[in-house]
Scaffold this motif. Sequence first.
Motif, mmCIF file in Angstrom:
data_model
loop_
_atom_site.group_PDB
_atom_site.id
_atom_site.type_symbol
_atom_site.label_atom_id
_atom_site.label_comp_id
_atom_site.label_asym_id
_atom_site.label_seq_id
_atom_site.Cartn_x
_atom_site.Cartn_y
_atom_site.Cartn_z
ATOM 1 N N LEU A 102 -27.615 -97.641 2.643
ATOM 2 C CA LEU A 102 -27.521 -98.542 1.540
ATOM 3 C C LEU A 102 -26.110 -99.263 1.455
ATOM 4 C CD1 LEU A 102 -28.653 -99.579 -1.260
ATOM 5 C CD2 LEU A 102 -27.246 -97.706 -2.221
ATOM 6 N N LEU A 103 -26.345 -100.618 1.610
ATOM 7 C CA LEU A 103 -25.168 -101.338 1.422
ATOM 8 C C LEU A 103 -24.945 -102.164 0.116
ATOM 9 C CD1 LEU A 103 -25.787 -103.350 4.775
ATOM 10 C CD2 LEU A 103 -24.851 -101.304 4.479
ATOM 11 N N LEU A 104 -23.814 -102.188 -0.164
ATOM 12 C CA LEU A 104 -23.339 -102.967 -1.399
ATOM 13 C C LEU A 104 -22.492 -104.249 -0.999
ATOM 14 C CD1 LEU A 104 -23.453 -99.874 -2.419
ATOM 15 C CD2 LEU A 104 -21.703 -100.392 -3.876
ATOM 16 N N PHE A 105 -22.946 -105.356 -1.403
ATOM 17 C CA PHE A 105 -22.492 -106.681 -0.893
ATOM 18 C C PHE A 105 -22.004 -107.648 -2.070
ATOM 19 C CE2 PHE A 105 -23.726 -110.952 0.402
ATOM 20 C CZ PHE A 105 -22.660 -111.342 1.264
ATOM 21 N N LEU B 253 -27.863 -105.224 -3.367
ATOM 22 C CA LEU B 253 -28.103 -103.814 -2.674
ATOM 23 C C LEU B 253 -28.960 -104.193 -1.578
ATOM 24 C CD1 LEU B 253 -28.317 -101.584 -5.757
ATOM 25 C CD2 LEU B 253 -26.415 -102.041 -4.320
ATOM 26 N N LEU B 254 -28.607 -103.635 -0.215
ATOM 27 C CA LEU B 254 -29.512 -103.894 0.673
ATOM 28 C C LEU B 254 -29.852 -102.409 1.325
ATOM 29 C CD1 LEU B 254 -27.111 -106.430 0.791
ATOM 30 C CD2 LEU B 254 -29.045 -106.977 2.460
ATOM 31 N N THR B 255 -30.935 -101.980 1.799
ATOM 32 C CA THR B 255 -31.206 -100.803 2.374
ATOM 33 C C THR B 255 -32.042 -100.999 3.356
ATOM 34 O OG1 THR B 255 -31.960 -98.712 1.573
ATOM 35 C CG2 THR B 255 -33.236 -100.543 0.578
ATOM 36 N N ASP B 256 -32.491 -100.150 4.032
ATOM 37 C CA ASP B 256 -33.582 -99.799 5.372
ATOM 38 C C ASP B 256 -34.597 -98.915 4.559
ATOM 39 O OD1 ASP B 256 -32.210 -97.488 5.535
ATOM 40 O OD2 ASP B 256 -31.683 -97.679 7.737
ATOM 41 N N ASP B 257 -34.599 -98.411 3.519
ATOM 42 C CA ASP B 257 -35.445 -97.579 2.949
ATOM 43 C C ASP B 257 -36.491 -98.311 1.781
ATOM 44 O OD1 ASP B 257 -36.720 -95.618 1.348
ATOM 45 O OD2 ASP B 257 -35.100 -94.204 1.466
ATOM 46 N N GLY B 258 -37.797 -98.533 2.217
ATOM 47 C CA GLY B 258 -38.790 -99.134 1.347
ATOM 48 C C GLY B 258 -38.736 -98.620 0.110
ATOM 49 N N LYS B 259 -38.833 -97.203 -0.108
ATOM 50 C CA LYS B 259 -38.983 -96.476 -1.331
ATOM 51 C C LYS B 259 -37.668 -96.886 -2.145
ATOM 52 C CE LYS B 259 -42.255 -93.094 -0.183
ATOM 53 N NZ LYS B 259 -42.495 -91.736 0.193
ATOM 54 N N LEU B 260 -36.637 -96.639 -1.871
ATOM 55 C CA LEU B 260 -35.531 -96.968 -2.454
ATOM 56 C C LEU B 260 -35.375 -98.429 -2.860
ATOM 57 C CD1 LEU B 260 -32.657 -96.107 -3.614
ATOM 58 C CD2 LEU B 260 -31.688 -96.475 -1.272
ATOM 59 N N GLN B 261 -35.681 -99.222 -2.072
ATOM 60 C CA GLN B 261 -35.592 -100.701 -2.348
ATOM 61 C C GLN B 261 -36.538 -100.865 -3.535
ATOM 62 O OE1 GLN B 261 -37.541 -103.095 0.550
ATOM 63 N NE2 GLN B 261 -36.472 -104.852 0.033
ATOM 64 N N ALA B 262 -37.808 -100.207 -3.617
ATOM 65 C CA ALA B 262 -38.870 -100.574 -4.593
ATOM 66 C C ALA B 262 -38.205 -99.981 -6.054
ATOM 67 C CB ALA B 262 -40.025 -99.757 -4.373
#
Length: 181
Positions: free
Chosen positions: A4-7, A54-63
């Motif tokens: 999880l990235l904070l940008f 927020l950027l992530t590689d986790d689809g569930k977290l993204q949703a």
Amino acid sequence: MSRLLLFNKPYGVLSQFTDKGTAGSPRATLSDFIDIPSVYPAGRLDRDSEGLMLLTDDGKLQARIADPKFKAPKTYLVQVEGLPDAAALEALANGVTLKDGPTRPAQVRRIDPPDLWPRDPPVRYRKTVPDSWIEVTLTEGRNRQVRRMTAHVGHPTLRLVRWRIGDWSLEGIAPGIWREA
């Protein structure tokens, strides 16, 4: 393990990794700042808005972050034209009816001008029209919602900075910089 990235998205940057817009002059995108494979934005932020993405590689977290049904609170620092009175702030807090329907109630309060980085280009200054700052926390995320809400109550948005999404904050992150959560 998911990332999880904070940008801190600067003004004028698209909240996507490629620019499929005008062919003549390429616009700045997330790829100008973030070179990490397989991370995707959890939600969007308009090109003329700044602040936390927020950027992530986790689809569930993204949703969970982006989907309005989860009602993740998003807090914005908003510079508006004029000095909203109690009635305007109350209207924003109770929800206003926009062309696409009524907005959910929001948390709204007048704040002192925040200690932010200078915007490039700067917000246009007008001697005859005062400006002020409010903090708005929403639990929905319609297209250009904060801007449409402040315009609806007669105080157009001059500068919009998303400061917080859920428990994640922009605190200590300069424009164009990202860090892992």
